[in-house]
Design a protein around this motif. Structure first.
Motif, PDB file in Angstrom:
ATOM      1  N   PRO A 121       0.172   7.077  -3.358  1.00  0.00           N
ATOM      2  CA  PRO A 121      -0.362   6.386  -4.537  1.00  0.00           C
ATOM      3  C   PRO A 121      -0.282   7.282  -5.773  1.00  0.00           C
ATOM      4  N   VAL A 122       0.048   6.673  -6.904  1.00  0.00           N
ATOM      5  CA  VAL A 122       0.337   7.436  -8.119  1.00  0.00           C
ATOM      6  C   VAL A 122      -0.937   7.662  -8.933  1.00  0.00           C
ATOM      7  N   GLU A 123      -1.090   8.865  -9.454  1.00  0.00           N
ATOM      8  CA  GLU A 123      -2.222   9.154 -10.339  1.00  0.00           C
ATOM      9  C   GLU A 123      -1.865   8.707 -11.754  1.00  0.00           C
TER      10      GLU A 123
ATOM     11  N   VAL B 213      -7.270   5.957 -12.486  1.00  0.00           N
ATOM     12  CA  VAL B 213      -6.611   5.505 -11.264  1.00  0.00           C
ATOM     13  C   VAL B 213      -6.072   6.697 -10.452  1.00  0.00           C
ATOM     14  N   ASN B 214      -6.654   6.889  -9.288  1.00  0.00           N
ATOM     15  CA  ASN B 214      -6.228   7.919  -8.325  1.00  0.00           C
ATOM     16  C   ASN B 214      -6.334   9.361  -8.822  1.00  0.00           C
TER      17      ASN B 214
ATOM     18  N   ASN C  61      -8.461   3.650  -1.539  1.00  0.00           N
ATOM     19  CA  ASN C  61      -8.305   2.940  -2.815  1.00  0.00           C
ATOM     20  C   ASN C  61      -7.209   1.882  -2.720  1.00  0.00           C
ATOM     21  N   GLU C  62      -6.164   2.171  -1.944  1.00  0.00           N
ATOM     22  CA  GLU C  62      -5.106   1.175  -1.762  1.00  0.00           C
ATOM     23  C   GLU C  62      -5.666  -0.070  -1.074  1.00  0.00           C
TER      24      GLU C  62
ATOM     25  N   SER D 130       0.870  -1.163   0.000  1.00  0.00           N
ATOM     26  CA  SER D 130       0.000   0.000   0.000  1.00  0.00           C
ATOM     27  C   SER D 130       0.913   1.220   0.000  1.00  0.00           C
ATOM     28  N   PHE D 131       0.859   1.978  -1.089  1.00  0.00           N
ATOM     29  CA  PHE D 131       1.834   3.061  -1.284  1.00  0.00           C
ATOM     30  C   PHE D 131       1.615   4.217  -0.306  1.00  0.00           C
TER      31      PHE D 131
END
Lengths: 250, 455
Positions: free
Chosen positions: A87-89, A142-143, A154-155, A83-84
């Protein structure tokens, strides 16, 4: 399940991990705490296969496989999940397409046929409830444009979809308000079983009120310098990290 | 270039070709086209085949293209093939009026009896015979042969093409699908001249597909002149999917009157050297032009999108988004000129060019150009050239998505958003599919063709 021996790693030429040892068994929850710069995120990234980090030495066994020898995608398919922290868009890649591809690549790895569209949507609906993720979010890229809390939910949603054996939550609590924190923690607890394990990487004790660890490790200067039960987290919260530094003779 | 003593070999070769074939060209073309041929030659000789020193062709080397012997088949017989046997369009659910063109000629077996009243589609030759007034309203009215040598060449060699007319207030619901086919057993140059006239309040959508049926090298010089009158609306979608020996020199010149609406889309999949000259003149208040392009190139492909937008009247809007996905040794070019003339106040003009370079040897040259002669305007332009975002790639891989697939997902996402503006849904889905197959390397230039001459 996971055996880390004498792991040493560097990023951009700077050595961060200096001989780290850790063993995680199925059903356990481990918390890794430590001051800024101790190597917490480096550990998470090295385990998930981010090639910005260089392995200098040591070994990591994951369910009988040499983890360090696997590509990031195969680590995931073997049951590792990160789980970042950030989190990357990914503009243009829809959540649905992303998850469907990921789930089916996992299935392909296990010689299973792709999920039928209906079954996939049903699975998605179920897992979405677990983290109270807004339905409209899964219709987006995504994100992209997600708030901090939405990204973290979301993770956990992805974690629920992929059902990993070992999850590493890298600073999942950072940037979360108390309600989102509770939702995320509940999601993680609901996914807990005797067969899987969780490593919670965190700076603060707060998250551990909700995800109760079996072990708390203190990471300092790239090594685990102290291991105890959950009471260690409370002690840290009270005293800060300075006493560790003193204890280490600094 | 104006010094005749300095004519390069490419120019001389084309001059010789023209003089050699002139008799046959004239015999097989209407007077109206013939009358302008020698003037076109003169303006061609003044300009010559542009070397890289000519600013407008700096990044597309036409001297290389023409510095060899090309042939011209000046006879209509060139179009005499049984196209139905070799070509089928496989876009499902795409209900269109299909018009085939072969080597620049109108295909004699096109059946357009089902066209609604008020819509005329025929060969340019027939149009000169039966609708001369209408053709004259557009032909050479808004284009200047002295401005572009490729256009001069078209004036010298073109003998036929397509004519489309939509009468006042007629709305053509079914799109026209024009399929330009190149075919032959030897290398050749084919020229085509098209005229499109949309009367006041009319609407039409035109999909143009460029294909090669055989594996020879072709030069396809295709020039289209368009007049879109008040309140009329036109979409032009061009899918370029020719073999990689082929040189496609495509000109689209659109004159827009007030309150008109134009959308163009250039989808480049295959082709050796592609140069798309798009010129739009917003010559009436409240006219709106949207121009999109997506080019996917690899190997030695060369793709050059060259746009010029004139904002001649107030309150007009133009918007351009061009994207490139370049790999192998391919070269991409985007040159976009926005020219806001005096008195064109309240102009809104936007331009964007984004490119992905997937290999170290792929190239992209991008040149936005704004010439603004009015104070009260809103103009912007932006260009990016970059690689795949490695962090996003790692994120996808960390979820179990293989590296190759993850890369494709990201490239496709990058390319896809340009297509969302396409207003014919089945065509959009089909192009989406073609694009995906192109990016996966699973396609061939002859994908929608029954014979597989160039897999």
């Amino acid at each position: 399940m996971l055996k880390i021996k004498d792991l040493r790693a560097s990023v951009e030429g700077k050595q961060i991990l200096n001989g780290l040892n850790l063993e995680v068994k199925p059903g356990e929850v481990h918390a890794i705490m430590g001051p800024n710069g101790a190597g917490k995120s480096t550990l998470a990234n090295v385990l998930s296969g981010n090639d910005k980090y260089d392995i200098i030495g040591g070994s990591v066994d994951f369910g009988g496989n040499d983890l360090l020898d696997l590509s990031p995608e195969n680590r995931s398919r073997e049951g590792l999940f990160l789980s970042f922290q950030y989190p990357v868009e990914i503009p243009g890649v829809s959540m649905v397409n992303f998850l469907k591809t990921a789930v089916n690549e996992h299935r392909k790895y296990r010689n299973l046929p792709p999920l039928k569209a209906g079954d996939f949507l049903k699975m998605m609906r179920e897992k979405k409830e677990l983290v109270h993720i807004d339905s409209t979010l899964t219709n987006r890229s995504v994100n992209e444009g997600f708030s901090g809390g939405e990204k973290k939910k979301n993770e956990i949603f992805q974690m629920a979809m992929l059902q990993p054996k070992l999850s590493i939550l890298d600073e999942t609590d950072s940037g979360l308000d108390i309600d989102a924190l509770r939702i995320v923690a509940n999601g993680v607890n609901a996914l807990k079983s005797k067969d899987n394990a969780t490593i919670v990487v965190t700076h603060y004790q707060r998250l551990l009120d909700y995800i109760v660890p079996d072990y708390v490790h203190i990471l300092y200067k790239g090594r685990i310098v102290k291991t105890a039960g959950k009471e260690l987290a409370l002690e840290l919260e009270e005293k800060g990290y300075d006493w560790i530094k003193e204890e280490m003779g600094e | 270039m104006s010094d005749k003593n300095a004519l390069n070999n490419a120019t001389l070769a084309l001059q010789a070709l023209y003089l050699e074939k002139k008799g046959a060209i004239i015999d097989n073309a209407p007077d109206f086209l013939n009358e302008k041929r020698d003037a076109a030659l003169d303006s061609f000789l003044v300009q010559g085949v542009p070397s890289k020193k000519v600013e407008n062709y700096k990044y597309t080397n036409l001297v290389e293209v023409f510095d060899r012997q090309w042939d011209v088949v000046a006879s209509k017989d060139d179009a005499n093939i049984d196209v139905e046997e070799v070509f089928q369009c496989d876009v499902p659910d795409l209900d269109t009026f299909t018009i085939l063109m072969v080597n620049g000629w109108y295909y004699p077996k096109n059946d357009l009896t089902a066209l609604p009243e008020g819509v005329t589609v025929c060969s340019l030759q027939e149009a000169f015979a039966h609708h001369k007034d209408l053709v004259e309203e557009v032909y050479c009215r808004y284009t200047d042969h002295t401005k572009d040598p490729v256009l001069s060449l078209n004036g010298m060699f073109a003998q036929d093409g397509l004519f489309v007319h939509v009468a006042k207030n007629v709305i053509l619901e079914r799109p026209l699908q024009i399929i330009n086919l190149m075919n032959g057993d030897s290398d050749r140059m084919c020229s085509q001249r098209n005229v499109v006239l949309l009367e006041q309040g009319s609407q039409a959508k035109i999909a143009v597909c460029d294909h090669t049926l055989s594996n020879q090298a072709f030069v396809f010089n295709n020039m289209t002149e368009v007049l879109v009158k008040e309140n009329a609306s036109l979409d032009v979608y061009n899918v370029q999917n020719q073999n990689n020996q082929t040189i496609n020199l495509s000109g689209l010149n659109i004159e827009q009157q007030s309150n008109s609406n134009v959308l163009t889309h250039a989808v480049v999949l295959h082709g050796g050297v592609i140069r798309n000259n798009l010129t739009i003149n917003l010559n009436g208040e409240n006219a709106n032009a949207s121009m999109y392009g997506i080019s996917v190139a690899d190997q030695e492909q060369h793709v050059d999108n060259f746009t010029t937008i004139y904002h001649s009247k107030p309150h007009c809007v133009s918007n351009q988004v061009y994207k490139n996905v370049m790999s192998g040794n391919s070269e991409g070019v985007f040159t976009g000129c926005i020219h806001v003339l005096p008195y064109a106040e309240k102009t809104a003009a936007f331009q964007q060019n984004n490119s992905l370079l997937l290999t170290e040897t792929a190239q992209m040259n991008t040149k936005p150009q704004l010439i603004i002669d009015n104070d009260d305007v809103k103009c912007s332009h932006g260009a990016t050239v970059g690689q795949i975002d490695e962090e996003a790639l790692f994120y996808l891989r960390s979820r179990g998505i293989g590296e190759h697939e993850a890369r494709l997902m990201m490239i496709f996402a990058f390319a896809h958003d340009v297509l969302s503006n396409l207003r014919i849904e089945p065509l959009r889905d089909r192009i989406d599919q073609l694009l995906e197959r192109r990016l996966r390397g699973e396609d061939s230039p002859c994908d929608s063709c029954a014979i597989e001459c160039n897999s």
